[in-house]
Design a protein around this motif. Structure first.
Motif, mmCIF file in Angstrom:
data_model
loop_
_atom_site.group_PDB
_atom_site.id
_atom_site.type_symbol
_atom_site.label_atom_id
_atom_site.label_comp_id
_atom_site.label_asym_id
_atom_site.label_seq_id
_atom_site.Cartn_x
_atom_site.Cartn_y
_atom_site.Cartn_z
ATOM 1 N N HIS A 49 0.654 -1.163 0.066
ATOM 2 C CA HIS A 49 0.118 0.086 -0.013
ATOM 3 C C HIS A 49 0.867 1.108 -0.011
ATOM 4 C CE1 HIS A 49 -3.521 -2.427 1.757
ATOM 5 N NE2 HIS A 49 -3.378 -2.659 0.640
ATOM 6 N N GLY A 50 2.042 1.221 0.604
ATOM 7 C CA GLY A 50 2.865 2.399 0.775
ATOM 8 C C GLY A 50 3.669 2.638 -0.719
ATOM 9 N N ARG A 51 3.879 1.427 -1.249
ATOM 10 C CA ARG A 51 4.349 1.754 -2.594
ATOM 11 C C ARG A 51 3.525 2.400 -3.719
ATOM 12 N NH1 ARG A 51 7.466 -4.215 -2.720
ATOM 13 N NH2 ARG A 51 9.091 -3.828 -1.354
ATOM 14 N N LEU A 52 2.155 1.970 -3.626
ATOM 15 C CA LEU A 52 1.091 2.300 -4.458
ATOM 16 C C LEU A 52 0.899 3.711 -4.036
ATOM 17 C CD1 LEU A 52 -1.094 1.883 -6.431
ATOM 18 C CD2 LEU A 52 -2.471 1.222 -4.614
ATOM 19 N N ALA A 53 0.907 4.268 -2.912
ATOM 20 C CA ALA A 53 0.584 5.510 -2.230
ATOM 21 C C ALA A 53 1.840 6.407 -2.871
ATOM 22 C CB ALA A 53 0.486 5.502 -0.723
ATOM 23 N N MET A 54 3.025 5.927 -2.955
ATOM 24 C CA MET A 54 4.221 6.909 -3.382
ATOM 25 C C MET A 54 4.025 7.013 -4.867
ATOM 26 S SD MET A 54 7.552 5.479 -1.504
ATOM 27 C CE MET A 54 7.375 3.713 -1.126
ATOM 28 N N VAL A 55 3.442 6.210 -5.595
ATOM 29 C CA VAL A 55 3.090 6.453 -7.057
ATOM 30 C C VAL A 55 1.963 7.291 -7.230
ATOM 31 C CG1 VAL A 55 2.551 5.273 -9.381
ATOM 32 C CG2 VAL A 55 4.467 4.096 -7.884
ATOM 33 N N ALA A 56 0.882 6.946 -6.405
ATOM 34 C CA ALA A 56 -0.206 7.881 -6.284
ATOM 35 C C ALA A 56 -0.052 9.207 -6.210
ATOM 36 C CB ALA A 56 -1.400 7.286 -5.491
ATOM 37 N N PHE A 57 0.650 9.566 -5.189
ATOM 38 C CA PHE A 57 1.014 10.778 -4.566
ATOM 39 C C PHE A 57 1.850 11.741 -5.596
ATOM 40 C CE2 PHE A 57 3.674 13.940 -2.250
ATOM 41 C CZ PHE A 57 2.591 14.814 -2.062
ATOM 42 N N LEU A 58 2.780 10.972 -6.156
ATOM 43 C CA LEU A 58 3.665 11.617 -7.254
ATOM 44 C C LEU A 58 2.791 11.798 -8.508
ATOM 45 C CD1 LEU A 58 6.980 9.580 -7.535
ATOM 46 C CD2 LEU A 58 6.406 11.767 -6.856
ATOM 47 N N GLU A 59 1.807 11.329 -8.917
ATOM 48 C CA GLU A 59 0.866 11.509 -10.012
ATOM 49 C C GLU A 59 -0.026 12.842 -9.589
ATOM 50 O OE1 GLU A 59 -1.532 11.857 -13.158
ATOM 51 O OE2 GLU A 59 0.470 11.316 -13.166
ATOM 52 N N LEU A 60 -0.662 12.585 -8.396
ATOM 53 C CA LEU A 60 -1.311 13.728 -8.048
ATOM 54 C C LEU A 60 -0.541 15.039 -7.931
ATOM 55 C CD1 LEU A 60 -3.393 12.085 -5.040
ATOM 56 C CD2 LEU A 60 -4.309 13.024 -6.942
ATOM 57 N N LEU A 61 0.573 14.911 -7.435
ATOM 58 C CA LEU A 61 1.567 16.189 -7.438
ATOM 59 C C LEU A 61 1.776 16.630 -8.907
ATOM 60 C CD1 LEU A 61 3.111 18.139 -5.585
ATOM 61 C CD2 LEU A 61 4.975 16.338 -5.971
ATOM 62 N N ARG A 62 2.047 15.798 -9.757
ATOM 63 C CA ARG A 62 2.442 16.024 -11.405
ATOM 64 C C ARG A 62 1.059 16.673 -11.821
ATOM 65 N NH1 ARG A 62 0.782 15.412 -15.684
ATOM 66 N NH2 ARG A 62 -0.880 13.769 -14.976
#
Length: 196
Positions: free
Chosen positions: A157-170
């Motif tokens: 879940h943490g790995r997925l959240a890191m990718v999700a946060f980067l996409e939201l930020l982008r």
């Protein structure tokens, strides 16, 4: 013409034939392929070979950092989603209610310098002192197999959240620079019920 077609067919078939040479990858080279977090289909994923020539203590530090970054990003994703439909009813600074602070990247300019100082101080004190650390109270009594599964799930879940946060930020940064670049009015377009 027929020779060219036949040659291209032979070449494309040769591309899918098994090779005699074994390809080396990070799974073969790593001594950590049996650690928690090694899952199919990627196996032990270390394309930059950061885990080569390190000891167990250094690997544990890396894993702790991965877990911490995953937890922070899980909170970051919530921090992006929740303000889209709910605002806290207090002032984040004197005279600045939460409802007046824009979402995402635009909030950087809206929060006063003293507010940023408080945020940075709180995060630094928490990280340095560790008073939000490991508590016995509230931990469920789990069998070792279930505890191992839960730890793996938290890592995933943490790995997925890191990718999700980067996409939201982008996405948010691009929308901040060029408003409406994607033709959407809302940041979280995949969850339309948030805006009803």
């Amino acid at each position: 013409m027929k020779i060219a077609i036949a040659a291209s067919l032979i070449a494309s078939a040769a591309a899918f034939a098994p090779s005699a040479k074994q390809a080396s990858n990070s799974l073969v080279q790593s001594s950590f392929e049996n650690e928690l977090g090694v899952i199919a289909p990627t196996g032990f994923f270390d394309p930059l070979n950061l885990s080569s020539n390190i000891d167990e203590e250094t690997f544990d530090k890396y894993r702790t950092a991965e877990l911490k970054h995953g937890r922070v990003c899980m909170l970051g994703v919530l921090g992006y989603i929740v303000p889209e439909f709910y605002r806290f009813p207090f002032d984040i600074a004197p005279g600045l209610p939460c409802a007046d602070v824009p979402n995402g990247v635009a909030a950087i300019d809206a929060i006063p310098a003293l507010g940023w100082a408080q945020i940075i101080f709180l995060i630094g004190a928490t990280d340095y002192n560790g008073f939000l650390g490991d508590f016995e109270f509230g931990k469920p009594k789990l069998s070792p197999e279930v505890a191992e599964t839960r730890k793996l799930q938290e890592l995933q879940h943490g790995r997925l959240a890191m990718v999700a946060f980067l996409e939201l930020l982008r996405h948010d940064s691009q929308n901040f620079v060029q408003s409406g670049f994607d033709g959407m009015d809302n940041l979280i377009t995949g969850l339309p019920f948030l805006y009803e």
